[in-house]
Scaffold this active site. Structure first.
Site, PDB file in Angstrom:
ATOM      1  N   LYS A  81       6.090   9.864   7.691  1.00  0.00           N
ATOM      2  CA  LYS A  81       5.893   9.881   6.235  1.00  0.00           C
ATOM      3  C   LYS A  81       7.244   9.832   5.514  1.00  0.00           C
ATOM      4  O   LYS A  81       7.408   9.160   4.492  1.00  0.00           O
ATOM      5  CB  LYS A  81       5.118  11.136   5.806  1.00  0.00           C
ATOM      6  CG  LYS A  81       3.629  11.053   6.096  1.00  0.00           C
ATOM      7  CD  LYS A  81       2.957  10.233   5.039  1.00  0.00           C
ATOM      8  CE  LYS A  81       1.561   9.783   5.196  1.00  0.00           C
ATOM      9  NZ  LYS A  81       0.638  10.112   6.137  1.00  0.00           N
TER      10      LYS A  81
ATOM     11  N   LYS B  22      -5.650   2.176   6.995  1.00  0.00           N
ATOM     12  CA  LYS B  22      -5.753   1.659   5.640  1.00  0.00           C
ATOM     13  C   LYS B  22      -4.375   1.458   5.001  1.00  0.00           C
ATOM     14  O   LYS B  22      -4.164   0.549   4.218  1.00  0.00           O
ATOM     15  CB  LYS B  22      -6.554   2.668   4.830  1.00  0.00           C
ATOM     16  CG  LYS B  22      -6.966   2.164   3.504  1.00  0.00           C
ATOM     17  CD  LYS B  22      -7.895   3.173   2.877  1.00  0.00           C
ATOM     18  CE  LYS B  22      -8.061   2.899   1.424  1.00  0.00           C
ATOM     19  NZ  LYS B  22      -7.039   3.397   0.571  1.00  0.00           N
TER      20      LYS B  22
ATOM     21  N   LYS C 272      -2.835   0.304  15.489  1.00  0.00           N
ATOM     22  CA  LYS C 272      -3.783   1.279  14.936  1.00  0.00           C
ATOM     23  C   LYS C 272      -4.423   0.755  13.656  1.00  0.00           C
ATOM     24  O   LYS C 272      -3.698   0.374  12.725  1.00  0.00           O
ATOM     25  CB  LYS C 272      -3.038   2.595  14.647  1.00  0.00           C
ATOM     26  CG  LYS C 272      -3.949   3.700  14.140  1.00  0.00           C
ATOM     27  CD  LYS C 272      -3.177   4.969  13.830  1.00  0.00           C
ATOM     28  CE  LYS C 272      -3.879   5.765  12.747  1.00  0.00           C
ATOM     29  NZ  LYS C 272      -3.057   6.803  12.162  1.00  0.00           N
TER      30      LYS C 272
HETATM   31  P1  TYM Z   1      -7.582  10.883   9.043  1.00  0.00           P
HETATM   32  O1  TYM Z   1      -8.317  11.121   7.775  1.00  0.00           O
HETATM   33  O2  TYM Z   1      -6.342  10.058   9.035  1.00  0.00           O
HETATM   34  O3  TYM Z   1      -8.548  10.227  10.111  1.00  0.00           O
HETATM   35  C1  TYM Z   1      -9.816  10.784  10.374  1.00  0.00           C
HETATM   36  C2  TYM Z   1     -10.158  10.675  11.841  1.00  0.00           C
HETATM   37  O4  TYM Z   1     -10.190   9.305  12.224  1.00  0.00           O
HETATM   38  C3  TYM Z   1      -9.342   9.121  13.349  1.00  0.00           C
HETATM   39  N1  TYM Z   1      -8.714   7.797  13.269  1.00  0.00           N
HETATM   40  C4  TYM Z   1      -8.683   6.942  14.303  1.00  0.00           C
HETATM   41  N2  TYM Z   1      -9.153   7.049  15.548  1.00  0.00           N
HETATM   42  C5  TYM Z   1      -8.992   5.976  16.366  1.00  0.00           C
HETATM   43  N3  TYM Z   1      -8.383   4.826  15.956  1.00  0.00           N
HETATM   44  C6  TYM Z   1      -7.889   4.682  14.714  1.00  0.00           C
HETATM   45  N4  TYM Z   1      -7.319   3.541  14.337  1.00  0.00           N
HETATM   46  C7  TYM Z   1      -8.030   5.773  13.807  1.00  0.00           C
HETATM   47  N5  TYM Z   1      -7.672   5.979  12.516  1.00  0.00           N
HETATM   48  C8  TYM Z   1      -8.097   7.225  12.205  1.00  0.00           C
HETATM   49  C9  TYM Z   1      -8.297  10.221  13.276  1.00  0.00           C
HETATM   50  O5  TYM Z   1      -7.757  10.481  14.544  1.00  0.00           O
HETATM   51  C10 TYM Z   1      -9.133  11.373  12.742  1.00  0.00           C
HETATM   52  O6  TYM Z   1      -9.811  12.013  13.781  1.00  0.00           O
HETATM   53  N6  TYM Z   1      -5.343  15.250   9.679  1.00  0.00           N
HETATM   54  C11 TYM Z   1      -6.611  14.570   9.799  1.00  0.00           C
HETATM   55  C12 TYM Z   1      -7.731  15.165   8.960  1.00  0.00           C
HETATM   56  C13 TYM Z   1      -7.942  16.609   9.206  1.00  0.00           C
HETATM   57  C14 TYM Z   1      -8.523  17.193  10.373  1.00  0.00           C
HETATM   58  C15 TYM Z   1      -8.509  18.594  10.129  1.00  0.00           C
HETATM   59  C16 TYM Z   1      -9.047  16.674  11.544  1.00  0.00           C
HETATM   60  C17 TYM Z   1      -7.594  17.608   8.363  1.00  0.00           C
HETATM   61  N7  TYM Z   1      -7.938  18.815   8.901  1.00  0.00           N
HETATM   62  C18 TYM Z   1      -9.012  19.484  11.076  1.00  0.00           C
HETATM   63  C19 TYM Z   1      -9.556  17.566  12.475  1.00  0.00           C
HETATM   64  C20 TYM Z   1      -9.531  18.959  12.230  1.00  0.00           C
HETATM   65  C21 TYM Z   1      -6.387  13.136   9.330  1.00  0.00           C
HETATM   66  O7  TYM Z   1      -5.532  12.847   8.562  1.00  0.00           O
HETATM   67  O8  TYM Z   1      -7.315  12.263   9.778  1.00  0.00           O
END
Ligand code: TYM
Length: 331
Positions: A111, A197, A194
């Protein structure tokens, strides 16, 4: 029964990466576990959405959770900010988290590289809030994609540290989880490893994309000029197409194009047509349900209210215990 916790940030529509990395597991896990699935709206504030966008995005994810098959009668579905107890747990955990270890987190460093003019404190403490989400319901398992693995390691570190400092076993050590196999990373259509968005809208297939949009995006996906000799390793872009195919198509279909690639007779146009058709077949029921649910505001509000109530009960129990363990006593 295991306790399962996970969340997704409301930063727009859910894409296939979110689905195969997380949501698909939520749906499977709700059958035999006590599940808490939330929308991480506090976390999404690090990128400064407008109030209108924030609210719309939260509603969209609620709709998509349910459209994809999450059942509010089986799992607790809630909005993170409806359970502000998570902020207290985050604050309490942060007293034993070191700035240096947060500065070394890969997602933070990325970031800093990508948005040097917005390195806010929320980005630095992001993993602490995430640990609080998970520990608030004393989770055993956390279904996430590969990119969240390091955050889960930190969650375990913070939980273990708390247990050690206060000489108890209050927190279990939760593990990152993918149903039946390794954590996954779904690639993008633009050749990136990956689907995300933030990179390029056209590299993502959203659950809310119509069949026409899906077809257009897949047909425009990056490939290469084809293998020149049998056994030539695949370029990243072509490997991505195969990975996407492995997620949505039958093993026979994947094998067919694998053989074509190996014999240098592959036509990427044909492969993309098949891939688009298989994504559309898989996604159509979800797409249609999204359209229906979008106008069901009362139902969506009811789901969020009921979920918030159940999540708050679980959160209250943990906060009460933690305050007492730490020595915060009522007079
Ligand atoms: P976030 O919102 O970026 O993504 C949500 C979930 O989608 C998965 N993901 C992917 N998995 C496989 N391939 C991809 N290209 C891909 N893009 C996204 C992410 O691994 C995630 O599981 N920090 C987390 C949100 C969060 C969270 C939590 C998750 C906040 N608190 C507590 C679990 C437990 C996040 O930014 O995910």
């Amino acid at each position: 029964m295991d306790r399962v916790v996970s969340g997704i940030r409301p930063t727009g529509y859910l894409h296939l990466g979110n689905y195969f990395g997380a949501l698909r597991n939520f749906i499977k896990m709700q059958e035999e576990n006590e599940c808490f699935f939330f929308i991480a709206d506090y976390h999404s504030l690090t990128t400064h959405p407008t109030p209108q966008d924030l609210h719309t995005n939260v509603k969209n994810i609620l709709v998509e959770y349910i459209a994809a098959g999450l059942d509010p009668e089986k799992a607790t579905i809630y909005v993170q900010s409806d359970v502000p107890q998570v902020c207290e747990l985050s604050l309490l955990l942060s007293m034993n988290v070191y700035v240096g270890e947060l500065q070394r987190v890969a997602s933070f460093k990325e970031k800093v590289r990508r948005q040097p003019d917005n390195v806010n404190a929320g980005l630095l403490t992001y993993p602490v809030l995430m640990a609080a989400d998970i520990l608030l319901h004393r989770a055993d398992k956390v279904p996430v994609g590969k990119d969240q693995e390091q955050h889960l390691e930190l969650t375990r570190d913070f939980a273990q540290r708390f247990n050690r400092i206060y000489k108890n076993e209050y927190f279990k050590l939760p593990v990152a989880y993918n149903f039946g196999s390794e954590l996954v990373k779904i690639p993008g259509l633009d050749g990136s490893t990956k689907m995300s968005k933030s990179d390029n809208e056209n590299s993502c297939i959203y659950l809310a994309d119509s069949p026409e949009v899906i077809r257009k995006k897949v047909m425009k996906a990056v490939s290469d000029s084809g293998p020149a000799a049998p056994g030539e390793p695949k370029s990243q872009a072509v490997e991505n197409l195969f990975q996407l195919m492995r997620a949505v198509s039958s093993p026979d279909t994947v094998q067919y194009f694998e053989d074509q690639y190996q014999s240098c007779s592959i036509r990427y146009g044909d492969m993309k047509k098949q891939l688009a058709a298989d994504i559309i077949a898989f996604n159509s029921p979800v797409f249609e349900r999204i359209q229906e649910l979008r106008s069901m505001d009362d139902y969506i509000s009811k789901v969020a209210r009921q979920g918030a109530e159940k999540a708050r009960e679980s959160a209250e129990r943990t906060i009460r215990d933690i305050r007492s363990i730490i020595g915060i006593k009522q007079f």
